[in-house]
Design an enzyme around this catalytic site. Structure first.
Site: not given
Length: 358
Positions: A63, A110-111, A114, A170, A173, A240, A292, A314
């Protein structure tokens, strides 16, 4: 105030390209003066990693990628904010369009890849907020073209660990080619060993968390948990976004877009993985439940599956920031109804059942 206005603003924001709407939101937040959030009910406090989280509801990475507005976000009532992902050198990420709202499914794909302003910019912003209250962590990754990806994680950790409450490694991703390969046991062991060593040298009090993908097999989860424990990681973030496309998705055209799926359809698989993870490490390694969460019931289920802390993102696209307060009030009511003094008593209590049925 912002939460109350969101129902009026949502049609305007949703008429824009999803990334444009998000960038507009971030610019508005960055202009807001820092303000202290209302005090949370003491029953929501969580003590982890040598820190006191005033409530368990955090903002997930992605975000506020560049740590532009962590104080404004904390002012919305989040118990903590995770900035990033951050990589050492600035990179633009994947071409646009690269984020899509699946309104009928209350989901997002989303893609981004990074996209990041780089470590220098983020370090400067975090240094500027030194001394302010509120817990801010940083999600770190590797440049797409890095010759030594592990070295990128080490560089980010060494630079940012002194400036934040925790660093999330991370390796999950789905939008950086080859990144999830770092979840393999040999790579992960080397990665975590070097990251922990960098943290120890730079800021020993800063926690190291590891964020994993929801699409791994249970044998792979066994290996990840064992490696994380062996290397002294302080927590796991589960999980993720997913590359899977559940058959129940109603937005057929948009669901064909490449990228990671988040939001309501991720809740089931992410919660099952969370419960499976708790069954392996519960009591020794705290878990952050992500994926979720869009209601008190979803948050409470994550806690029963094993989460000591929660993160959402989300759902904010559809429900707005008032969701944070709704979830916190709902958790307090649930604790009172069950006669519990705090959330710890419910963490993981139904993990075995939810591993089968979530």
């Amino acid at each position: 105030m912002i939460g109350a206005l969101f129902p009026l603003l949502r049609p305007v924001l949703h008429s824009l390209d999803a990334e444009d709407a998000h960038n507009l939101t971030m610019r508005a937040l960055a202009l807001m003066p820092p303000r202290a959030p209302a005090a949370d009910d003491p029953s929501l406090a969580v003590d982890l990693f040598g820190r006191r989280f005033p409530n368990p509801v955090g903002l997930a990475a992605g975000f506020d990628k560049g740590a532009q507005a962590p104080d404004a976000l904390l002012g919305l009532g989040f118990g903590f904010v995770e900035a990033g992902g951050v990589v050492p050198r600035p990179q633009p990420g994947n071409p646009r369009p690269r984020v899509f709202r699946l309104r009928g499914d209350r989901a997002v794909i989303n893609r981004f890849g990074l996209n990041s302003e780089g470590i220098d910019v983020v370090a400067r912003r975090l240094r500027a907020r030194a001394g302010r209250p509120g817990l801010v962590g940083v999600n770190v990754g590797a440049n797409k073209d890095a010759a030594d990806r592990i070295a990128d994680y080490v560089a980010c950790t060494a630079r940012l660990a002194p400036l934040c409450a925790f660093v999330t490694v991370n390796v999950s991703s789905p939008n950086t080619p080859g990144l999830r390969d770092l979840q393999g046991e040999a790579f992960l062991d080397d990665l975590l060993a070097r990251v922990v060593a960098a943290r120890d040298a730079a800021a020993p009090a800063t926690a190291i968390l590891l964020k994993i993908a929801p699409d791994i097999t249970l044998p792979a989860l066994d290996a990840i948990c064992a490696t994380a424990l062996r290397r002294g990681v302080q927590g796991l973030v589960v999980s993720n976004t997913t590359l899977a496309r559940p058959a129940a998705l109603t937005e057929a055209r948009l669901s064909a877009e490449a990228g990671g799926l988040s939001g309501r359809p991720l809740f089931g698989p992410a919660t099952r993985l969370l419960a499976e993870t708790y069954l392996r490490v519960g009591g020794t390694l705290p878990l952050v439940g992500v994926g979720g969460i869009d209601s008190t019931e979803a948050a409470w289920t994550k806690i029963r599956a094993g989460a000591s802390l929660l993160q959402l993102y989300s759902a904010l696209v559809y429900e707005g920031p008032a969701l944070v307060g709704t979830i916190k009030r709902g958790l307090v009511a649930r604790l009172r109804a069950e006669g519990l003094a705090g959330l710890a008593a419910a963490v993981g209590r139904d993990a075995a059942e939810l591993a089968r049925t979530a």
